[in-house]
Design a protein around this motif. Structure first.
Motif, PDB file in Angstrom:
ATOM      1  N   ARG A 346       0.829  -1.207   0.000  1.00  0.00           N
ATOM      2  CA  ARG A 346       0.000   0.000   0.000  1.00  0.00           C
ATOM      3  C   ARG A 346       0.859   1.251   0.000  1.00  0.00           C
ATOM      4  O   ARG A 346       0.530   2.243  -0.653  1.00  0.00           O
ATOM      5  CB  ARG A 346      -0.966  -0.001   1.187  1.00  0.00           C
ATOM      6  N   PHE A 347       1.973   1.203   0.741  1.00  0.00           N
ATOM      7  CA  PHE A 347       2.844   2.376   0.749  1.00  0.00           C
ATOM      8  C   PHE A 347       3.501   2.574  -0.617  1.00  0.00           C
ATOM      9  O   PHE A 347       3.608   3.705  -1.100  1.00  0.00           O
ATOM     10  CB  PHE A 347       3.924   2.260   1.822  1.00  0.00           C
ATOM     11  N   LEU A 348       3.948   1.502  -1.244  1.00  0.00           N
ATOM     12  CA  LEU A 348       4.565   1.612  -2.561  1.00  0.00           C
ATOM     13  C   LEU A 348       3.569   2.178  -3.563  1.00  0.00           C
ATOM     14  O   LEU A 348       3.916   3.062  -4.363  1.00  0.00           O
ATOM     15  CB  LEU A 348       5.062   0.241  -3.026  1.00  0.00           C
ATOM     16  N   LEU A 349       2.341   1.706  -3.535  1.00  0.00           N
ATOM     17  CA  LEU A 349       1.318   2.223  -4.452  1.00  0.00           C
ATOM     18  C   LEU A 349       1.048   3.702  -4.176  1.00  0.00           C
ATOM     19  O   LEU A 349       0.857   4.489  -5.111  1.00  0.00           O
ATOM     20  CB  LEU A 349       0.035   1.411  -4.324  1.00  0.00           C
ATOM     21  N   ALA A 350       1.039   4.085  -2.899  1.00  0.00           N
ATOM     22  CA  ALA A 350       0.832   5.491  -2.554  1.00  0.00           C
ATOM     23  C   ALA A 350       1.996   6.340  -3.062  1.00  0.00           C
ATOM     24  O   ALA A 350       1.802   7.456  -3.565  1.00  0.00           O
ATOM     25  CB  ALA A 350       0.674   5.640  -1.041  1.00  0.00           C
ATOM     26  N   ALA A 351       3.217   5.822  -2.954  1.00  0.00           N
ATOM     27  CA  ALA A 351       4.390   6.555  -3.427  1.00  0.00           C
ATOM     28  C   ALA A 351       4.354   6.700  -4.952  1.00  0.00           C
ATOM     29  O   ALA A 351       4.796   7.717  -5.501  1.00  0.00           O
ATOM     30  CB  ALA A 351       5.665   5.833  -2.999  1.00  0.00           C
ATOM     31  N   ARG A 352       3.805   5.712  -5.641  1.00  0.00           N
ATOM     32  CA  ARG A 352       3.715   5.763  -7.097  1.00  0.00           C
ATOM     33  C   ARG A 352       2.782   6.866  -7.583  1.00  0.00           C
ATOM     34  O   ARG A 352       2.855   7.279  -8.740  1.00  0.00           O
ATOM     35  CB  ARG A 352       3.243   4.407  -7.636  1.00  0.00           C
ATOM     36  N   GLU A 353       1.912   7.350  -6.707  1.00  0.00           N
ATOM     37  CA  GLU A 353       1.057   8.471  -7.081  1.00  0.00           C
ATOM     38  C   GLU A 353       1.878   9.741  -7.293  1.00  0.00           C
ATOM     39  O   GLU A 353       1.470  10.641  -8.018  1.00  0.00           O
ATOM     40  CB  GLU A 353      -0.010   8.712  -6.013  1.00  0.00           C
ATOM     41  N   PHE A 354       3.044   9.795  -6.666  1.00  0.00           N
ATOM     42  CA  PHE A 354       3.913  10.967  -6.792  1.00  0.00           C
ATOM     43  C   PHE A 354       5.055  10.718  -7.776  1.00  0.00           C
ATOM     44  O   PHE A 354       5.568  11.652  -8.385  1.00  0.00           O
ATOM     45  CB  PHE A 354       4.473  11.348  -5.416  1.00  0.00           C
ATOM     46  N   ASP A 355       5.455   9.473  -7.924  1.00  0.00           N
ATOM     47  CA  ASP A 355       6.485   9.105  -8.893  1.00  0.00           C
ATOM     48  C   ASP A 355       6.162   7.705  -9.416  1.00  0.00           C
ATOM     49  O   ASP A 355       6.548   6.699  -8.815  1.00  0.00           O
ATOM     50  CB  ASP A 355       7.878   9.121  -8.246  1.00  0.00           C
ATOM     51  N   PRO A 356       5.447   7.628 -10.554  1.00  0.00           N
ATOM     52  CA  PRO A 356       5.034   6.324 -11.095  1.00  0.00           C
ATOM     53  C   PRO A 356       6.186   5.431 -11.532  1.00  0.00           C
ATOM     54  O   PRO A 356       5.973   4.249 -11.801  1.00  0.00           O
ATOM     55  CB  PRO A 356       4.155   6.714 -12.296  1.00  0.00           C
ATOM     56  N   THR A 357       7.426   5.967 -11.600  1.00  0.00           N
ATOM     57  CA  THR A 357       8.556   5.109 -11.965  1.00  0.00           C
ATOM     58  C   THR A 357       8.995   4.215 -10.813  1.00  0.00           C
ATOM     59  O   THR A 357       9.738   3.248 -11.022  1.00  0.00           O
ATOM     60  CB  THR A 357       9.769   5.946 -12.430  1.00  0.00           C
ATOM     61  N   LEU A 358       8.565   4.526  -9.594  1.00  0.00           N
ATOM     62  CA  LEU A 358       8.908   3.681  -8.446  1.00  0.00           C
ATOM     63  C   LEU A 358       8.203   2.346  -8.564  1.00  0.00           C
ATOM     64  O   LEU A 358       6.986   2.291  -8.764  1.00  0.00           O
ATOM     65  CB  LEU A 358       8.503   4.368  -7.143  1.00  0.00           C
ATOM     66  N   ALA A 382      13.282  10.991   3.632  1.00  0.00           N
ATOM     67  CA  ALA A 382      12.117  11.746   4.087  1.00  0.00           C
ATOM     68  C   ALA A 382      11.468  11.003   5.245  1.00  0.00           C
ATOM     69  O   ALA A 382      11.841   9.859   5.557  1.00  0.00           O
ATOM     70  CB  ALA A 382      11.124  11.944   2.948  1.00  0.00           C
ATOM     71  N   GLU A 383      10.505  11.612   5.886  1.00  0.00           N
ATOM     72  CA  GLU A 383       9.812  10.931   6.969  1.00  0.00           C
ATOM     73  C   GLU A 383       8.429  11.510   7.169  1.00  0.00           C
ATOM     74  O   GLU A 383       8.102  12.584   6.660  1.00  0.00           O
ATOM     75  CB  GLU A 383      10.601  11.007   8.262  1.00  0.00           C
ATOM     76  N   PHE A 384       7.612  10.776   7.918  1.00  0.00           N
ATOM     77  CA  PHE A 384       6.328  11.308   8.365  1.00  0.00           C
ATOM     78  C   PHE A 384       6.091  10.852   9.790  1.00  0.00           C
ATOM     79  O   PHE A 384       6.582   9.803  10.221  1.00  0.00           O
ATOM     80  CB  PHE A 384       5.180  10.901   7.436  1.00  0.00           C
ATOM     81  N   ASP A 385       5.356  11.657  10.527  1.00  0.00           N
ATOM     82  CA  ASP A 385       5.118  11.425  11.945  1.00  0.00           C
ATOM     83  C   ASP A 385       3.647  11.100  12.146  1.00  0.00           C
ATOM     84  O   ASP A 385       2.774  11.943  11.912  1.00  0.00           O
ATOM     85  CB  ASP A 385       5.510  12.679  12.736  1.00  0.00           C
ATOM     86  N   ARG A 386       3.386   9.899  12.602  1.00  0.00           N
ATOM     87  CA  ARG A 386       1.987   9.487  12.786  1.00  0.00           C
ATOM     88  C   ARG A 386       1.279  10.298  13.863  1.00  0.00           C
ATOM     89  O   ARG A 386       0.052  10.328  13.902  1.00  0.00           O
ATOM     90  CB  ARG A 386       1.919   8.001  13.128  1.00  0.00           C
ATOM     91  N   ALA A 387       2.043  10.935  14.721  1.00  0.00           N
ATOM     92  CA  ALA A 387       1.418  11.765  15.753  1.00  0.00           C
ATOM     93  C   ALA A 387       0.671  12.932  15.135  1.00  0.00           C
ATOM     94  O   ALA A 387      -0.262  13.476  15.732  1.00  0.00           O
ATOM     95  CB  ALA A 387       2.474  12.273  16.726  1.00  0.00           C
ATOM     96  N   ALA A 388       1.071  13.302  13.893  1.00  0.00           N
ATOM     97  CA  ALA A 388       0.419  14.426  13.216  1.00  0.00           C
ATOM     98  C   ALA A 388      -0.703  13.968  12.289  1.00  0.00           C
ATOM     99  O   ALA A 388      -1.333  14.796  11.629  1.00  0.00           O
ATOM    100  CB  ALA A 388       1.459  15.209  12.408  1.00  0.00           C
ATOM    101  N   GLN A 402      -1.357   6.624   2.243  1.00  0.00           N
ATOM    102  CA  GLN A 402      -1.487   7.727   1.283  1.00  0.00           C
ATOM    103  C   GLN A 402      -1.094   9.044   1.939  1.00  0.00           C
ATOM    104  O   GLN A 402      -0.365   9.859   1.348  1.00  0.00           O
ATOM    105  CB  GLN A 402      -2.917   7.792   0.763  1.00  0.00           C
ATOM    106  N   TRP A 403      -1.576   9.249   3.153  1.00  0.00           N
ATOM    107  CA  TRP A 403      -1.235  10.466   3.888  1.00  0.00           C
ATOM    108  C   TRP A 403       0.261  10.528   4.156  1.00  0.00           C
ATOM    109  O   TRP A 403       0.909  11.563   3.948  1.00  0.00           O
ATOM    110  CB  TRP A 403      -2.017  10.506   5.202  1.00  0.00           C
ATOM    111  N   GLY A 404       0.840   9.404   4.610  1.00  0.00           N
ATOM    112  CA  GLY A 404       2.262   9.371   4.916  1.00  0.00           C
ATOM    113  C   GLY A 404       3.126   9.609   3.694  1.00  0.00           C
ATOM    114  O   GLY A 404       4.124  10.350   3.758  1.00  0.00           O
ATOM    115  N   ALA A 405       2.773   9.000   2.561  1.00  0.00           N
ATOM    116  CA  ALA A 405       3.543   9.206   1.328  1.00  0.00           C
ATOM    117  C   ALA A 405       3.484  10.668   0.906  1.00  0.00           C
ATOM    118  O   ALA A 405       4.501  11.248   0.495  1.00  0.00           O
ATOM    119  CB  ALA A 405       3.012   8.302   0.222  1.00  0.00           C
TER     120      ALA A 405
END
Length: 454
Positions: A346-358, A382-388, A402-405
């Motif tokens: 799911r994370f890889l698919l979410a990242a592909r929304e921003f860079d489909p070459t991944l 890069a990173e994301f904080d689940r607390a936010a 999706q939010w994290g990506a």
């Protein structure tokens, strides 16, 4: 010794449409799409156009008797299970086609082609008036918003008005109408199917592209091919609109104009599954041989590979049961199969929304020592904080990735080589490495491991 023949049976579909010398729309698009959907495509050419990805330069309508001769030749020999109409150009052609399909014992999908995606007119004004009889013979009519307005006088601007236009088309005699929402503004495209007293809306996010040449032809042909195969109307439309979303997202970058939709995208996705699986298996073997135990998180490690056209978890290959630490190193619990990963996929698919070459990802352990080792990577971290993470995101299943990506890509300003998820209470901190190919994913993982072991 001669080999024994093994003929393959295919349901026959027929397209009655104009020729597009650019190959993205018209008869050319129809035949590609029908073949891709398991039907044998036959054709009646109504017009010959000189066009490319930039527009239509010239068009010539064939004499009606030549069009009728083509139609008769096809239907006299083939068991046509479904037909679709596209560019008919002039009133006499519309009338002749309406007369011919009235005697066809098969569903007819009418795509009322009036204006090309480039804005060039493809139907004379008197041809618009002649469409009433053809619409009355349609199992399905598939106008875009502009065409629906011409045919019904109702301009679809939202779901309610699209349904109203569809109802008017059904009142004109069509069994059903699919009023397409591609020409209506908004971030969500809504295609409204009206059949009798029922209406259903198919929604998908709008793709940010101008490469929609051939989309109407391709959608109608996909529906016709599925009807020829025996699908019921709703299933045929639902599958075809989903197919079109992918065909537009992964459009063909050909010509100097916007390009064309990818008529064979579903076939290509399936064809790329075997090499994708083999690439994941190669990475897993390398991880076992090198022993990546220091990077395996408590929840286990997984390597995920997406096909170049992946849109769903089932189109990603991963280790079933993950890779775990053993007394002698690491081992995959079971083999690699499609749909085996949930979280990393799911994370890889979410990242592909921003860079489909991944196309590849792996989840690794994260702590202070690993964080320092990430400096060895050849790209940003890069990173994301689940607390936010907003409560509304947490409440919607599958939205966290999706939010994290989105947070990670926005913070990096470019495609990151790694994304850190610092977790939350009860959730292990993880770092996911990303790459466009399996070899790069392997090398990035080994770079972090080398730095960690120094």
């Amino acid at each position: 010794m001669t080999r024994e023949a093994a003929p393959v049976e295919r349901p026959v579909a027929l397209t009655v449409a104009g020729s597009d010398s650019g190959g993205g729309a018209g008869v050319q698009a129809d035949l590609k799409t029908m073949e891709a959907h398991g039907a044998f495509g036959t054709s009646v050419v109504t017009s010959v156009t000189a066009q490319n990805t930039r527009g239509v330069e010239r068009a010539f309508t064939l004499p009606v008797e030549e069009i009728e001769a083509q139609y008769d030749a096809v239907t006299d020999d083939f068991d046509v299970r479904a037909a679709k109409t596209g560019m008919l150009a002039e009133a006499p052609v519309v009338e002749a086609v309406a007369e011919r399909v009235a005697g066809l014992d098969a569903p007819v999908v009418v795509d009322p082609v009036m204006v090309a995606a480039s804005g060039d007119r493809l139907l004379s004004p008197d041809g618009e008036d002649a469409y009433e009889d053809l619409v009355a013979r349609a199992a399905l009519v598939t106008p875009n918003a502009d065409e629906a307005a011409v045919l019904t006088g109702v301009e679809p601007s939202d779901e309610e008005s699209a349904r109203e236009a569809g109802e008017k088309l059904v009142e004109m005699g069509a069994d059903a109408a699919l009023v397409k929402g591609g020409h209506v503004g908004g971030e969500t495209v809504r295609d409204v199917l009206v059949a009798g007293d029922d209406a259903v809306t198919f929604e998908h996010p709008r793709i940010d592209t101008e490469a929609t040449h051939g989309s109407g032809c391709t959608l109608a042909s996909a529906v016709a091919a599925r009807l020829a195969r025996g699908d019921d109307l709703r299933d045929a439309v639902e599958a075809s609109t989903a197919f079109m979303e992918r065909a537009v997202r992964y459009s063909l970058d050909v010509g100097e104009g916007p390009g064309a939709v990818h008529h064979l995208v579903a076939l290509r996705e399936r064809a790329d599954r075997q090499p994708t699986q083999e690439a994941v298996e190669s990475v897993v073997r390398a991880f076992v041989e090198r022993d990546v135990s220091p990077l395996v998180p408590e929840v286990g490690m997984n390597v995920v590979g997406a096909t170049p056209y992946a849109e769903r978890v089932g189109e990603t290959a991963a280790v079933e049961g993950r890779i775990t630490r053993t007394m002698s190193g690491v081992e995959p619990n079971r083999g690699v199969r499609f749909g085996a990963s949930s979280h990393v996929a799911r994370f890889l698919l979410a990242a592909r929304e921003f860079d489909p070459t991944l196309r590849f990802a792996v989840n690794c352990r994260f702590d202070g020592s690993v964080e320092a080792a990430l400096a060895a990577l050849d790209g940003p971290v890069a990173e994301f904080d689940r607390a936010a993470e907003p409560e509304s995101v947490k409440a919607e299943e599958g939205s966290t990735m999706q939010w994290g990506a989105k947070r990670a890509f926005e913070s990096a300003g470019e495609t990151p080589a790694a994304v850190v998820d610092r977790g939350e209470v009860g959730k292990e901190a993880i770092v996911k490495l990303l790459a466009a190919d399996g070899a790069t994913l392997r090398d990035r993982t080994f770079a972090v491991l080398d730095a960690l072991e120094r």
